[in-house]
Structure formats: structure tokens, C-alpha cells
Motif scaffolding. Structure first.
Motif, PDB file in Angstrom:
ATOM      1  N   ALA A   1       3.724  -6.841  -8.472  1.00 55.86           N
ATOM      2  CA  ALA A   1       2.932  -6.855  -7.234  1.00 55.86           C
ATOM      3  C   ALA A   1       2.240  -5.534  -6.955  1.00 55.86           C
ATOM      4  N   VAL A   2       2.769  -4.440  -7.492  1.00 53.17           N
ATOM      5  CA  VAL A   2       2.169  -3.123  -7.260  1.00 53.17           C
ATOM      6  C   VAL A   2       1.235  -2.813  -8.421  1.00 53.17           C
TER       7      VAL A   2
ATOM      8  N   GLY B   1       0.811  -1.214   0.000  1.00 55.40           N
ATOM      9  CA  GLY B   1       0.000   0.000   0.000  1.00 55.40           C
ATOM     10  C   GLY B   1       0.836   1.252   0.000  1.00 55.40           C
ATOM     11  N   LYS B   2       0.190   2.382   0.340  1.00 56.80           N
ATOM     12  CA  LYS B   2       0.891   3.656   0.403  1.00 56.80           C
ATOM     13  C   LYS B   2       1.621   3.799   1.738  1.00 56.80           C
ATOM     14  N   VAL B   3       2.744   4.520   1.709  1.00 57.42           N
ATOM     15  CA  VAL B   3       3.473   4.799   2.935  1.00 57.42           C
ATOM     16  C   VAL B   3       2.982   6.136   3.477  1.00 57.42           C
ATOM     17  N   ASP B   4       2.630   6.167   4.744  1.00 54.37           N
ATOM     18  CA  ASP B   4       2.066   7.370   5.348  1.00 54.37           C
ATOM     19  C   ASP B   4       2.961   8.589   5.125  1.00 54.37           C
TER      20      ASP B   4
ATOM     21  N   GLY C   1       6.390   0.795  -7.787  1.00 50.85           N
ATOM     22  CA  GLY C   1       6.821  -0.446  -8.421  1.00 50.85           C
ATOM     23  C   GLY C   1       7.309  -1.417  -7.374  1.00 50.85           C
ATOM     24  N   SER C   2       7.574  -2.632  -7.785  1.00 52.49           N
ATOM     25  CA  SER C   2       7.930  -3.683  -6.823  1.00 52.49           C
ATOM     26  C   SER C   2       9.385  -3.593  -6.362  1.00 52.49           C
ATOM     27  N   ASP C   3      10.260  -2.979  -7.150  1.00 50.84           N
ATOM     28  CA  ASP C   3      11.716  -2.994  -6.893  1.00 50.84           C
ATOM     29  C   ASP C   3      12.207  -4.442  -6.827  1.00 50.84           C
TER      30      ASP C   3
END
Length: 460
Positions: free
Chosen positions: A364-365, A329-332, A348-350
């Protein structure tokens, strides 16, 4: 007394009593002009909002699909539908019923610190449903041709990319500062002025060799000796060694149990064995990406010590986007930072192919279709301009050598070789059909390219 009570009643309620006639007139004025009535407006129904959202998503889907797939989609374009009408299939797709076009915008192959070849990476991405893949190896674009060749077999698109190592140094001291990674995304033809970009990347890769040796020296001081030959063997022939290669050597030598422990204990940005190389400043990198026809994006900002300062500096230099979305998900906080600085939100998945349980798989993203549409609407005009610059350089001196430069990142479709100057226009047309979608071929203005090539042919 009666009058006094009427006045008190008016002031205590904050309004005056109206006669039956006054109330009737006011009701009539409200019905004829709702703006004169109560300030409360009727809220649009949820059904209308959902219909509008479905329309926006369907338009975005149509736009992304037209670019992502080489052949035009079989369904009629929803842009031709009048009065907001959507074909049932397009409407279902836009509302989540099979309408996703999966992009992977951050992954690595064994041309940098990934474990898989570009071909194997593309095949894995295809199995995971990825339609468009950006190969973003560290400081090199050497894996792009192989990735493009493999993608052609699966009907996928490759976005030529690279993750460039840089430094944020507020005092402008070379070699001193916080490490920052910046992603660059280019069109099918690759960067314009590729020699300039390649020179920067080569300098960074040369610095990676020196950096790796400095890290091994520090590890040796810490009584953790690792042989140089061990690291270069893991990296592979011609690959500039990075921290992940050293981490793998530490695991194989038995000093740590896994790569994560190697970074936490020795190789992290604040680790006792960490070292910098010859990374350019972040502003220089963003300006180079812009000058060579690319889209720039800040990679994994959550790993930075001072993300706000870095983002502020990058935005001033012309940064286009930043990673916000991850597989979890998103990082706060970072979505808000992107909005504050007017940056496109990407992710992206990196993926490196390490095979560990905690690694996100390629694809995955899953970015929203509206996000992908915004990305392409930003990128495509820039990529088309870069393509035009590349072709203009070719027509100034059509030759086999110069042809090799413009098809550096993949062979042209149905091309058997550059036979003569007279076939220069055929080369241009093949470039267009190989690099552009149908609507781009109609929209791009190449009259200058064609006229220059005609003048050159007339002189020889």
C-alpha cells in the motif's frame, strides 16, 4: 534652486538620474555581462525543470529496474543516451506512465505475529504488484527461505529482513525504558556473521516467552484470566508469543471486541498489563546490524513517547534510515526530523494480514523511484561487502556444512550439491549469479576469494 531640486530628487528616489548616454552605456554593459545588471535573474522555465525531473526519475528507474529484475530489461539503458536524451518509453515511465517499481519494506508472516505464511504473503504481494518484498518478522528470520522460494515462482526479489525489539534507556538500566523497533535489511546472501545476529535474536525471543507470561500474570490480577496454552496455540509451534497473540486470545475469550481495544485497554506501552522482556539497548541493535552487513531503519517513530531523543541516540550509533511514509501519507514532523539528522526516508505497510478494515494492505505504501534508488545506492555496497565476507569464510574451509551456512536464506540456482573441494569455485560462481545483478557481478572484486580457494585446493 534647480540644482537643489535635482539633489532632493536623487536622494528621495534612492538613485541618481542618468543622462541618455549613461543609460545607453549601462544597457550595453548589461547585455554583454548580465551579472552587472539587475539582481533579478530570469527563472528557469517550468518546462526545463520538468525535463530535468523526468531525467532524474528515468535514471533512478533504470537503476532500480536493473537490480529488481534478475534479467536485464529489454529496453536500452538510458545511461547510454547522450546529451540527456531519453527514449520515449523511458521518458513516459519516468514521468508516471507505468514506471513504478513497487517495494514493500515492512511486513510480517506467521513466523512472528502475522496471520499468513511467507508463501501466502508473497503471493498476495505479487497480486498487488509488489516486485521487491522485505520480510521483516519480529526477532526472527526463519521465514526468509520459504519467502525466497515462493518469490522465485513470481519473478520477485526478497530482501532478507527482521524487525528487532529494543529499548531506549537513557540511564542504561536493563529492562527499563521505552520500547523501540528497528528494521534491518540485508542482501540476498543474508547477514555476515549470522551466528552473532542469531544469538541476539534468540535471546530476545527467549525473553518474549517470559514477557508473555508476565503479561498473563498481570491480566490475571486484573481479573482477566487467559491460559498460556491458548496464547501458544495462537502463536503456533516454535513461534515466540507477542502482544498480538495475547490480544487475539483476549478477543477470542470475549474480554474485548477487537485487537485495537485489547491494546488500548491492556497491552499498550502504558497499559496495565504491559511488560518488557530481554530486549537489548537500541545502540547495541544498530551496531549489530552495521557489523553484520545490514541497513538499519527506525520503525514507526510516530508511536514513540520521545521520538527526538530516540532518533538522536540512534543516529549517534549509526542509524541509516527511518520510516516516514505510510499508506495515508507522511506523518507531520517526521520527514523534517529525518532531514535534520541526515536519515534516508523510507516506509512500508507493516502488514500483518489481520483482515481488519483499518489495516493497510501489503504494497500500500508506494515509495518514489528516487527514494528506492537512494536506498539501493546506500545498501548495495554494504551488501556486496557482506557477501564477500561470507564467501571468504567459506573458502577458508570449503565443506558441505559450511555451504549450508552460506545458502541459509535460499537455494542457489542450478545447484545439485557440493561434490568435492574442486567444485568450490563452482559454488562461488553460483553464489555470484544467484545473489548479484549483472552490473554487480562485474563490479565486485573477488580476487581474494578466488586466490584463497586456489591455495586451499593446491594443499589438499
Amino acid at each position: 534652486m534647480y540644482l537643489y531640486r535635482r539633489v532632493v530628487k536623487r536622494h528621495s528616489r534612492g538613485k541618481t538620474d542618468l543622462s541618455k548616454h549613461d543609460r545607453s552605456c549601462r544597457r550595453h554593459r548589461f547585455l554583454s555581462n548580465p551579472a552587472m545588471g539587475s539582481k533579478k535573474r530570469a527563472k528557469p522555465s517550468r518546462g526545463k525543470k520538468k525535463a530535468r525531473t523526468c531525467t532524474d526519475q528515468a535514471l533512478a528507474l533504470d537503476y532500480v529496474r536493473a537490480w529488481a529484475h534478475p534479467a536485464p530489461p529489454p529496453e536500452p539503458s538510458i545511461a547510454d543516451a547522450g546529451d540527456g536524451f531519453l527514449p520515449p518509453q523511458a521518458a513516459r515511465m519516468a514521468c508516471g506512465d507505468g514506471g513504478n517499481v513497487l517495494f514493500e519494506l515492512h511486513c510480517h508472516s506467521n513466523h512472528s505475529d502475522g496471520f499468513m505464511s511467507p508463501s501466502a504473503l508473497v503471493e498476495r504481494a505479487h497480486r498487488n504488484g509488489v516486485k521487491v518484498l522485505a520480510l521483516t518478522d519480529h526477532d526472527t528470520m526463519a521465514g526468509i527461505p520459504e519467502a525466497m522460494s515462493a518469490a522465485h515462482k513470481f519473478g520477485m526479489r526478497i530482501i532478507p529482513g527482521v524487525e528487532i525489539s529494543a529499548l531506549h534507556s537513557p540511564r542504561g538500566i536493563p529492562g527499563v525504558g521505552d520500547p523501540v523497533h528497528i528494521l534491518a535489511y540485508y542482501g540476498m546472501c543474508g547477514p555476515s556473521r549470522f551466528d552473532e545476529l542469531d544469538s541476539m535474536l534468540l535471546n530476545i525471543r527467549d525473553g518474549r516467552y517470559l514477557r508473555a507470561k508476565n503479561m498473563l500474570s498481570k491480566l490475571n490480577t486484573l481479573k482477566v484470566p487467559i491460559k498460556w496454552e491458548h496464547v501458544t496455540k495462537i502463536a503456533g509451534e516454535g513461534v515466540a508469543p507477542g502482544r498480538l497473540h495475547i490480544a487475539r486470545a483476549l478477543v477470542e475469550a470475549g474480554y474485548v471486541d477487537n485487537v485495537r481495544e485489547a491494546f488500548n485497554k491492556y497491552l499498550g506501552n502504558d497499559g496495565p498489563a504491559y511488560a518488557t522482556g530481554s530486549e537489548p539497548f537500541i545502540e547495541t541493535v544498530v551496531q549489530m546490524i552495521s557489523r553484520t552487513g545490514g541497513i538499519s531503519a527506525l520503525a514507526h517513530p510516530w508511536s514513540l513517547k520521545h521520538p527526538v531523543a530516540v532518533i538522536r541516540s540512534l543516529k549517534s550509533a549509526g542509524l541509516d534510515a527511518m520510516e516516514v511514509y505510510r499508506s495515508d501519507g507522511k506523518v507531520d514532523g517526521f520527514s523534517e526530523l529525518a532531514e535534520q539528522y541526515g536519515l534516508l526516508k523510507l516506509g512500508g505497510s507493516d502488514f500483518h494480514g489481520k483482515g481488519t478494515k483499518d489495516e493497510s494492505d501489503v504494497g500500500a505504501v508506494k515509495l518514489a523511484i528516487t527514494t528506492l534508488s537512494s536506498f539501493l545506492k546506500m545498501a548495495r555496497p554494504i551488501w556486496c561487502s557482506a557477501m564477500k565476507d561470507i564467501l571468504l569464510k567459506f573458502v577458508e574451509e570449503p565443506s558441505t556444512a559450511n555451504l549450508g551456512k552460506i545458502i541459509k536464506f535460499g537455494q542457489l540456482a542450478n545447484f545439485d550439491g557440493f561434490a568435492s573441494i574442486d567444485s568450490g569455485m563452482d559454488v562461488v560462481n553460483l553464489c555470484l549469479s544467484s545473489w548479484l545483478s549483472y552490473d554487480e557481478m562485474e563490479a565486485v572484486d573477488l580476487e581474494q576469494v578466488r586466490s584463497k580457494l586456489a591455495c586451499y585446493v593446491a594443499k589438499v
